[in-house]
Enzyme design. Structure first.
Site, mmCIF file in Angstrom:
data_model
loop_
_atom_site.group_PDB
_atom_site.id
_atom_site.type_symbol
_atom_site.label_atom_id
_atom_site.label_comp_id
_atom_site.label_asym_id
_atom_site.label_seq_id
_atom_site.Cartn_x
_atom_site.Cartn_y
_atom_site.Cartn_z
ATOM 1 N N HIS A 3 0.865 -1.105 0.069
ATOM 2 C CA HIS A 3 0.063 -0.073 -0.079
ATOM 3 C C HIS A 3 0.997 1.249 -0.040
ATOM 4 C CE1 HIS A 3 -3.134 2.815 1.043
ATOM 5 N NE2 HIS A 3 -4.017 1.646 0.658
ATOM 6 N N ASP A 8 -8.000 -5.428 -0.334
ATOM 7 C CA ASP A 8 -8.499 -6.172 -1.360
ATOM 8 C C ASP A 8 -8.062 -7.736 -1.084
ATOM 9 O OD1 ASP A 8 -7.581 -3.281 -2.975
ATOM 10 O OD2 ASP A 8 -9.616 -4.021 -3.164
HETATM 11 C C1 SDX Z 1 -6.092 0.005 -2.965
HETATM 12 O O1 SDX Z 1 -4.565 4.517 -2.042
HETATM 13 C C2 SDX Z 1 -5.440 3.808 -1.608
HETATM 14 O O2 SDX Z 1 -5.758 4.189 -0.483
HETATM 15 C C3 SDX Z 1 -5.865 2.782 -2.204
HETATM 16 C C4 SDX Z 1 -7.057 1.982 -1.390
HETATM 17 C C5 SDX Z 1 -8.245 2.466 -1.262
HETATM 18 O O3 SDX Z 1 -8.953 2.302 -0.491
HETATM 19 O O4 SDX Z 1 -8.433 3.426 -2.186
HETATM 20 O O5 SDX Z 1 -6.178 1.334 -0.367
HETATM 21 C C6 SDX Z 1 -7.286 0.547 -2.234
HETATM 22 O O6 SDX Z 1 -5.911 0.381 -4.123
HETATM 23 C C7 SDX Z 1 -5.313 -0.775 -1.991
HETATM 24 C C8 SDX Z 1 -4.035 -1.465 -3.146
HETATM 25 C C9 SDX Z 1 -4.623 -2.719 -3.969
HETATM 26 N N1 SDX Z 1 -3.500 -3.006 -4.991
HETATM 27 C C10 SDX Z 1 -2.914 -4.138 -4.838
HETATM 28 O O7 SDX Z 1 -3.036 -4.909 -4.051
HETATM 29 C C11 SDX Z 1 -1.860 -4.248 -5.991
HETATM 30 C C12 SDX Z 1 -0.523 -5.046 -5.315
HETATM 31 N N2 SDX Z 1 0.080 -3.790 -4.806
HETATM 32 C C13 SDX Z 1 1.018 -3.001 -5.506
HETATM 33 O O8 SDX Z 1 0.641 -2.736 -6.779
HETATM 34 C C14 SDX Z 1 1.433 -1.781 -4.583
HETATM 35 O O9 SDX Z 1 1.757 -2.047 -3.277
HETATM 36 C C15 SDX Z 1 0.479 -0.658 -4.639
HETATM 37 C C16 SDX Z 1 0.033 -0.033 -6.047
HETATM 38 C C17 SDX Z 1 -0.575 -0.999 -3.890
HETATM 39 C C18 SDX Z 1 1.349 0.701 -4.076
HETATM 40 O O10 SDX Z 1 2.372 0.852 -5.017
HETATM 41 P P1 SDX Z 1 3.456 2.074 -4.666
HETATM 42 O O11 SDX Z 1 3.132 2.950 -3.199
HETATM 43 O O12 SDX Z 1 3.679 2.905 -5.798
HETATM 44 O O13 SDX Z 1 4.581 1.126 -4.165
HETATM 45 P P2 SDX Z 1 5.766 0.797 -5.178
HETATM 46 O O14 SDX Z 1 5.001 0.173 -6.392
HETATM 47 O O15 SDX Z 1 6.714 2.118 -5.310
HETATM 48 O O16 SDX Z 1 6.243 -0.516 -4.237
HETATM 49 C C19 SDX Z 1 7.266 -0.080 -3.342
HETATM 50 C C20 SDX Z 1 8.269 -1.197 -3.333
HETATM 51 C C21 SDX Z 1 8.783 -1.714 -4.801
HETATM 52 O O17 SDX Z 1 10.008 -2.446 -4.779
HETATM 53 P P3 SDX Z 1 11.475 -1.400 -5.115
HETATM 54 O O18 SDX Z 1 11.097 -1.093 -6.532
HETATM 55 O O19 SDX Z 1 11.415 -0.302 -3.930
HETATM 56 O O20 SDX Z 1 12.330 -2.341 -5.114
HETATM 57 O O21 SDX Z 1 7.520 -2.556 -3.010
HETATM 58 C C22 SDX Z 1 7.343 -3.655 -4.096
HETATM 59 C C23 SDX Z 1 7.717 -2.772 -5.321
HETATM 60 O O22 SDX Z 1 8.329 -3.695 -6.226
HETATM 61 N N3 SDX Z 1 6.007 -3.863 -4.236
HETATM 62 C C24 SDX Z 1 5.645 -5.027 -4.335
HETATM 63 C C25 SDX Z 1 4.091 -5.100 -3.850
HETATM 64 N N4 SDX Z 1 3.779 -3.695 -3.679
HETATM 65 C C26 SDX Z 1 5.089 -3.409 -3.777
HETATM 66 N N5 SDX Z 1 6.304 -6.234 -4.468
HETATM 67 C C27 SDX Z 1 5.606 -7.228 -4.598
HETATM 68 N N6 SDX Z 1 4.297 -7.474 -4.490
HETATM 69 C C28 SDX Z 1 3.593 -6.232 -4.246
HETATM 70 N N7 SDX Z 1 2.219 -6.289 -4.137
#
Ligand code: SDX
Length: 455
Positions: A318, A375
């Site tokens: 998140h 989710d």
């Molecule tokens: C919702 O914003 C909100 O409040 C949203 C929400 C709401 O109520 O409105 O809470 C609802 O959208 C929840 C999130 C649902 N999405 C997912 O579950 C999809 C999987 N999660 C990711 O795609 C990700 O965690 C996000 C999109 C939720 C957050 O992305 P960020 O904040 O841009 O984080 P990032 O992509 O920069 O990740 C930071 C690091 C990265 O590694 P590095 O580049 O630093 O090495 O963490 C890693 C990412 O690769 N990472 C993950 C991961 N999520 C982040 N690695 C593996 N699996 C994951 N799920």
């Protein structure tokens, strides 16, 4: 990631000094503080005073507005709506009361709740012409595509008589949208099945009515299961609002130009649909299907860490929560409750729990502070209730509509609000002379189409 959170409570407003190290010029930049949360650098006048812009793709460090609706402390896993914790609202309130709280800032009196609930009930029908709108979609259309189209079409029914500067018009638009979303969503589901459109029933609660519109069959009497109705109510509360997430920010940006509120909500639905946002609940089920069994979990945990692999653990991570999403905990408990009542032993729930157990002990997830989000479990509950995966994000949109429209309303009355118009870091070509067509080179026969059509 070091604990970047510097949340404060009621510190005095301070200021910051910015130094241009190439010229030693310095500027004093005012600070801002909210009632709670991180201290802020107020850069509203930065460009005017310094000619400098800030760069923050994805707005990781940028507050786009001020708001009193929801407070999240991501480091501590705290979520408050108008000061009330999500745990208390999910266990002690109901969705109609939570809608009133989000819209009008305070918990309603019994009379206010009765009046509000009645008003919502009397806006649940949709115009027959709107019902015809569905006919333009294939039966196999994704219901979120239908939601974007049909909710956007509401702006054609309520445009000439919607003055966003008029408080009564804003209230009417808010109530209409909260009331009609379940009907529009249920019609999208029935349309996919080739079944007649449902009729809302005013003798039922909001969540009971949603259940009956989704699952009733006109040829038979439909019995409401109170446990499922309560579970739906909790799911809607847990999805009601979440500060400045992608879809809410989309609604605010669309609304900042004075656009029709129904069209603004349609833009929020479009943004929510993405698998990185509200589409994650559908993606979690697809991921669990792909993993298939507990003995393959480690392989997928490794894939999620492989920078060369685009796989992500859906339902994990998140932008704000660097602790357990408080909604996920409530959702997990509700999941167990629903499956127990329905007498369902769902191997996907077992697999999800195994996945959570292993991921939470994995150094990568610990270091990156990746926890299950709202989710992760919601799809398993909705699947147990009989919703197809394609309807999961529709349920999210139904719950989130009150959050979207509350932020839309709050923005319009905020004297600080202006039309949103971000700047950019330009990475393109410097100015160059036009070359007439007959003076340009030719592409060889071997050239790949990608080159022809651009990157
Ligand atoms: C919702 O914003 C909100 O409040 C949203 C929400 C709401 O109520 O409105 O809470 C609802 O959208 C929840 C999130 C649902 N999405 C997912 O579950 C999809 C999987 N999660 C990711 O795609 C990700 O965690 C996000 C999109 C939720 C957050 O992305 P960020 O904040 O841009 O984080 P990032 O992509 O920069 O990740 C930071 C690091 C990265 O590694 P590095 O580049 O630093 O090495 O963490 C890693 C990412 O690769 N990472 C993950 C991961 N999520 C982040 N690695 C593996 N699996 C994951 N799920």
């Amino acid at each position: 990631m070091k604990d970047a959170d510097k949340s404060v409570d009621n510190r005095p407003t301070d200021s910051f000094t910015l130094t241009d190290n190439s010229t030693n010029e310095t500027w004093t930049i005012p600070g801002r503080v909210g009632k709670m949360g991180n201290r802020l650098i107020d850069i509203k006048s930065l460009y005017g005073n310094t000619g400098l812009l800030t760069y923050d793709p994805g707005f990781t460090s940028t507050a786009s507005c001020r708001s009193s609706i929801t407070y999240i402390n991501g480091a501590k896993g705290v979520l408050l709506h108008r000061g009330y914790s999500i745990d208390e609202l999910a266990s002690k309130s109901d969705f109609m009361e939570t809608c009133y709280l989000l819209l009008y800032s305070e918990l309603p009196t019994p009379e206010q709740l009765t009046s509000f609930t009645n008003d919502i009930k009397h806006h649940t029908l949709i115009h027959e012409q709107l019902a015809r709108f569905y006919q333009g979609f294939m039966r196999s259309a994704h219901p979120m595509a239908i939601m974007v189209g049909v909710v956007g079409a509401l702006s054609a029914f309520y445009h000439d008589n919607t003055d966003t500067t008029d408080i009564a018009h804003r209230r009417l638009a808010a109530h209409r949208l909260i009331a009609k979303m379940p009907t529009i969503g249920a019609c999208a589901y029935k349309y996919s099945l080739g079944l007649p459109f449902p009729t809302p029933r005013n003798d039922l609660s909001y969540s009971e009515n949603l259940l009956q519109m989704m699952f009733s069959n006109p040829a038979e009497e439909y019995k409401i299961n109170p446990v499922l109705a309560r579970a739906i109510d909790k799911i809607l509360i847990l999805h009601a609002d979440h500060e400045q997430n992608a879809s809410t920010s989309t609604v605010r940006l669309a609304g900042s130009s004075g656009a029709n509120p129904y069209a603004c909500i349609a833009s929020g639905i479009a943004s929510l649909w993405g698998p990185a946002h509200g589409g994650a609940n559908e993606a979690v089920l697809k991921m669990l299907d792909e993993i298939g069994s507990a003995d393959r979990v480690h392989k997928y945990i490794a894939k999620a860490q492989d920078k060369n692999d685009s796989f992500r653990l859906m339902g994990f991570g998140h932008r704000v929560y660097k602790n357990y999403d408080p909604r996920a905990a409530v959702m997990r408990d509700t999941c167990h409750e629903v499956l127990k009542v329905l007498g369902i032993h769902d191997p996907q729930l077992e697999l999800a729990m195994k996945l959570e157990e292993i991921a939470l002990k994995d150094s990568y997830f610990i270091e990156k502070k990746l926890y299950p989000n709202v989710d992760f479990y919601s799809g398993i509950i909705m699947k147990a209730m009989g919703f197809p995966t394609s309807m999961f994000t529709v349920m999210f949109a139904i719950g989130r509509t009150v959050g979207w429209i509350s932020h839309w309303k709050e923005m319009l009355v905020d004297e600080e609000h202006r039309i949103g118009r971000p700047r950019q870091l330009y990475a393109g070509e410097k100015q160059r002379k036009y070359i007439p067509l007959d003076k340009r080179g030719h592409t060889s026969k071997k050239t790949s189409w990608s080159w022809l059509w651009g990157k």
